[in-house]
Design an enzyme around this catalytic site. Structure first.
Site, mmCIF file in Angstrom:
data_model
loop_
_atom_site.group_PDB
_atom_site.id
_atom_site.type_symbol
_atom_site.label_atom_id
_atom_site.label_comp_id
_atom_site.label_asym_id
_atom_site.label_seq_id
_atom_site.Cartn_x
_atom_site.Cartn_y
_atom_site.Cartn_z
ATOM 1 N N GLY A 1 51.598 53.694 12.794
ATOM 2 C CA GLY A 1 51.038 53.952 14.121
ATOM 3 C C GLY A 1 50.182 52.839 14.670
ATOM 4 C CB CYS A 2 48.896 49.703 13.458
ATOM 5 S SG CYS A 2 47.444 50.508 12.760
ATOM 6 C CB VAL A 3 49.791 47.462 18.396
ATOM 7 C CG1 VAL A 3 50.553 46.426 19.199
ATOM 8 C CG2 VAL A 3 49.353 48.610 19.291
ATOM 9 C CB SER A 4 49.478 44.193 14.603
ATOM 10 O OG SER A 4 49.181 43.776 15.918
#
Length: 371
Positions: A130-133
């Site tokens: 669930g992280c962008v990166s």
């Protein structure tokens, strides 16, 4: 005769005309006087001045909310004092900075100074979802059973967020880490500096770190079931934590974990001098468990004397130094609950004690059918 009638009609009509004129004139005249507004010009500025005055007063009320650096202004959020010491320092540092850009730069500084994670630990199990990166988090115990974290990311900013958590949580016992709620992200005041996706990523990192801490604790309990006596740390799960992230322990597949956890007995005949009568904290624990769980069997044993080298020795933590207890509880309230959920139930009941100096518990929680 005709002349008389004519004059009469004329007279009549002449009388009506002045009457009508008088009527309309009388009606119209007040209307004209109403159009005269000798007082209006003086009243309008007065009214406007009232509005301006009100605006000035309301402007004076705006600053207090902006002074959000004061912990007391956060209402029902988790108190800063409940956070681990290093995380408290970080929160206070960010609260002292008003400019979002300065907070952003501080995160970048953290990220640039975070020790890179070895590539062998950049696995799917360590990856934060669930992280962008891409973000990876590793956790392990030090010699004192405190959790140590390592992390890395392919983004400098996300790496800074990970570094913030690594710096704030490393070196702390499992209970302290599990007590942290998502409120700490609000206390940091990063909403203006980060996008919603970055804020969510920060919370996802926290959840994975808590999950890994709990895994370490459960694994430690499994190791202790081999028969070796070891200090037991309690497991406490914050209410805001999603139960989906809490690992389940199958009691049937791991009976030794339930049987051997904290069941070491003290032989009264050989070590009678070590038997400790319950103090005020022990009595409160017993009364609370009896009231809420209605146990068939309940044993509350104060073993604080076994931890003389611990930070909280007798007399140093209030309640005569009562900091470590063995609990054996047999109750129908545990029916259908895993080991972790049984622990959670017990610690929810003892929250007041946990916040006032209780350091560790060794728990045996069974149903009557398991005895």
């Amino acid at each position: 005769m005709a002349a008389a009638m004519s004059s009469s009609c004329c007279a009549s009509s002449l009388r009506l005309i002045p009457f009508k004129r008088t009527l309309f004139s009388s009606i119209h005249y007040p209307a004209k006087t109403l159009l005269l507004r000798p007082l209006k010009p003086s009243e309008v500025p007065s009214f406007r001045r009232t509005i301006i005055t009100f605006q000035k007063i309301s402007t004076g009320i705006v600053p207090p909310p902006s002074a959000s650096s004061s912990p007391s202004s956060y209402g029902d959020l988790q108190p800063i004092e409940e956070l681990p010491p290093k995380l408290q320092e970080i929160v206070k540092l960010f609260q002292s900075v008003q400019e979002p850009k300065a907070k952003y730069e501080q995160l970048m500084f953290y990220g640039k100074n975070l020790t890179p994670l070895d590539s062998q630990f950049k696995t799917r199990e360590n990856k934060v979802e669930g992280c962008v990166s891409q973000v990876w988090v590793r956790a392990f115990f030090d010699e004192e059973r405190n959790v140590v974290y390592e992390a890395d990311s392919d983004s400098v900013l996300t790496k800074g967020l990970a570094a913030l958590l690594v710096k704030g949580l490393s070196g702390r016992p499992v209970p302290e880490i599990l007590r942290i709620t998502p409120d700490f992200a609000v206390l940091l005041g990063l909403q203006q500096s980060l996008s919603p996706s970055r804020n969510n990523g920060l919370l996802n990192m926290l959840k994975l770190m808590q999950k890994k801490a709990l895994h370490l604790e459960v694994k430690g309990e499994e190791d202790s079931s081999s028969g070796e006596s070891s200090e037991s740390s309690f497991v406490s799960i914050p209410e805001t934590k999603d139960e989906a992230n809490v690992p389940e322990v199958d009691l049937e597949s791991k009976p030794d974990l339930v049987e051997d956890l904290g069941t070491e007995k003290i032989d009264d005949s050989e070590s009678g001098s070590n038997v400790v009568a319950l103090g005020s904290r022990g009595m409160r624990i017993r009364e609370k468990l009896e009231k809420e769980l209605d146990p068939v069997e309940l044993e509350v044993e104060d073993v604080s004397y076994q931890h003389a080298g611990h930070a909280a020795v007798r007399g140093s933590a209030g309640d005569d130094g009562e900091t470590h207890f063995n609990l054996r509880i047999v109750s129908d309230a545990f029916q259908g609950k895993s080991l972790v959920k049984r622990h959670r139930l017990i610690y929810d009941l003892l929250q007041d004690e946990l916040k006032s100096g209780l350091h560790a518990l060794s728990i045996v929680a069974k149903t009557p059918a398991e005895v």
